[in-house]
Design a protein around this motif. Sequence first.
Motif, short mmCIF file in Angstrom:
data_model
loop_
_atom_site.label_atom_id
_atom_site.label_comp_id
_atom_site.label_asym_id
_atom_site.label_seq_id
_atom_site.Cartn_x
_atom_site.Cartn_y
_atom_site.Cartn_z
N GLU A 8 32.07 83.74 64.64
CA GLU A 8 33.30 83.20 63.67
C GLU A 8 34.25 82.00 64.57
O GLU A 8 34.88 81.62 63.90
N ASN A 9 34.16 82.33 65.74
CA ASN A 9 35.02 81.46 66.61
C ASN A 9 34.53 80.18 66.98
O ASN A 9 35.02 79.37 67.37
N SER A 11 33.11 76.25 66.26
CA SER A 11 33.38 75.24 65.28
C SER A 11 31.86 74.91 64.63
O SER A 11 30.95 75.59 64.70
N PHE A 12 32.00 74.42 63.56
CA PHE A 12 30.71 74.07 62.68
C PHE A 12 29.78 73.32 63.63
O PHE A 12 28.72 73.86 63.38
N SER A 15 28.13 75.66 65.88
CA SER A 15 27.16 76.73 65.12
C SER A 15 25.80 75.95 64.77
O SER A 15 24.88 76.27 65.17
N ASN A 49 28.23 81.38 59.06
CA ASN A 49 29.20 80.87 59.73
C ASN A 49 29.54 79.16 59.24
O ASN A 49 30.57 78.85 58.92
N SER A 50 28.28 78.52 59.32
CA SER A 50 28.36 77.10 58.98
C SER A 50 28.96 76.83 57.45
O SER A 50 29.34 75.87 57.17
N THR A 52 30.26 78.87 55.60
CA THR A 52 31.60 79.23 55.43
C THR A 52 32.66 78.07 55.66
O THR A 52 33.56 77.69 55.15
N LYS A 53 32.46 77.47 56.99
CA LYS A 53 33.27 76.39 57.45
C LYS A 53 33.08 75.01 56.49
O LYS A 53 34.11 74.59 55.99
N GLU A 56 35.16 75.99 53.40
CA GLU A 56 36.46 75.91 53.68
C GLU A 56 36.85 74.44 53.63
O GLU A 56 37.94 74.03 52.96
N ALA A 57 36.50 73.59 54.29
CA ALA A 57 36.60 72.03 54.49
C ALA A 57 36.65 71.43 52.83
O ALA A 57 37.53 70.87 52.42
#
Length: 83
Positions: A8-9, A11-12, A15, A49-50, A52-53, A56-57
């Motif tokens: 989770e920490n 960055s895109f 990841s 995670n990717s 999700t990022k 969000e963007a």
Amino acid sequence: MTSNKKTENLSFEQSLQELESIVTQMEQGDLELDLALQQFERGIMLARNSQTKLSEAEQKVKILMQQQGQEKLIDFEQDDQGE
């Protein structure tokens, strides 16, 4: 659970880079079954995670566009064609 926090920490870009490395390792087929399963699980977490990022963007872009009074994104190249 420690892996989840680390994932989770990231960055895109981090990841994606790690995911590409895992895919390369798994494609070579030299991993023992236990390690392959661990890498697969890590890859799934990285992919989530990717995603999700990216989501969000995309949401941030939509909010910014709505604040500017535009409901749809306009292709950058579209403006250049008219000149």
